[in-house]
Write a protein that holds these residues in place. Structure first.
Motif, short mmCIF file in Angstrom:
data_model
loop_
_atom_site.label_atom_id
_atom_site.label_comp_id
_atom_site.label_asym_id
_atom_site.label_seq_id
_atom_site.Cartn_x
_atom_site.Cartn_y
_atom_site.Cartn_z
N VAL A 37 0.81 -1.22 0.00
CA VAL A 37 0.00 0.00 0.00
C VAL A 37 0.84 1.28 0.00
N SER A 38 1.84 1.36 0.86
CA SER A 38 2.61 2.61 0.92
C SER A 38 3.44 2.79 -0.35
N SER A 41 1.09 4.06 -3.03
CA SER A 41 0.79 5.48 -2.81
C SER A 41 1.93 6.37 -3.30
N LYS A 103 -5.25 6.67 -1.19
CA LYS A 103 -4.50 6.71 0.07
C LYS A 103 -5.42 6.60 1.27
N LYS A 104 -6.52 7.33 1.26
CA LYS A 104 -7.44 7.33 2.40
C LYS A 104 -8.09 5.95 2.57
N SER A 106 -7.34 3.00 1.18
CA SER A 106 -6.43 1.86 1.37
C SER A 106 -5.88 1.83 2.79
N ASN A 107 -5.62 3.01 3.37
CA ASN A 107 -5.16 3.03 4.76
C ASN A 107 -6.23 2.54 5.72
N GLU A 108 -7.48 2.90 5.46
CA GLU A 108 -8.58 2.39 6.28
C GLU A 108 -8.73 0.87 6.08
N VAL A 110 -6.35 -1.22 5.33
CA VAL A 110 -5.24 -1.89 6.01
C VAL A 110 -5.61 -2.14 7.47
#
Length: 120
Positions: A37-38, A41, A103-104, A106-108, A110
């Motif tokens: 993910v990172s 991004s 980004k928003k 995918s972070n949620e 994760v």
């Protein structure tokens, strides 16, 4: 996850089907996604900043497949749109919105996936 513990973005039905219910394989694929993910991004931002729309389209295609496997339907749709637009270099003013949304969400996702890993 929502405050009541419900999953908001992730639907593991596709992953369960791919892994034939093998929880070890599911865990490996979830961990692989979490690790990507990172990097995804960072690469989205880099290619967009450099206006390298060919690479942006290829990356969006790769991400589309990864998020589809995790059942993150809204990002699957977004990455398909970004891929198609970037292939033609059209509507470049929209790319930032797709990247920020990736980004928003995918972070949620994760966070949700880490909780799912603990329950496998």
């Amino acid at each position: 996850m929502t405050s009541n513990g419900a999953v908001k973005h992730v639907n593991l039905e596709v992953l369960k089907e791919i892994s034939d219910g093998n929880t070890d394989l599911m865990a490996d694929l979830i961990n692989l996604f979490i690790g990507q993910v990172s990097t995804f991004s960072d690469q989205l931002e880099l290619y967009n900043r450099k206006k390298d729309y060919g690479c942006l389209a290829k990356l969006a295609h790769k991400i589309k497949n990864s998020v589809a496997m995790m059942g993150i339907d809204e990002l699957t749709t977004d990455m398909k749109k970004l891929e198609n637009l970037a292939q033609e270099g059209k509507k470049t003013n929209l790319y930032d919105n797709f990247i920020e949304r990736f980004k928003k969400i995918s972070n949620e996702a994760v966070i949700e996936l880490k909780a799912i890993l603990n329950s496998l």
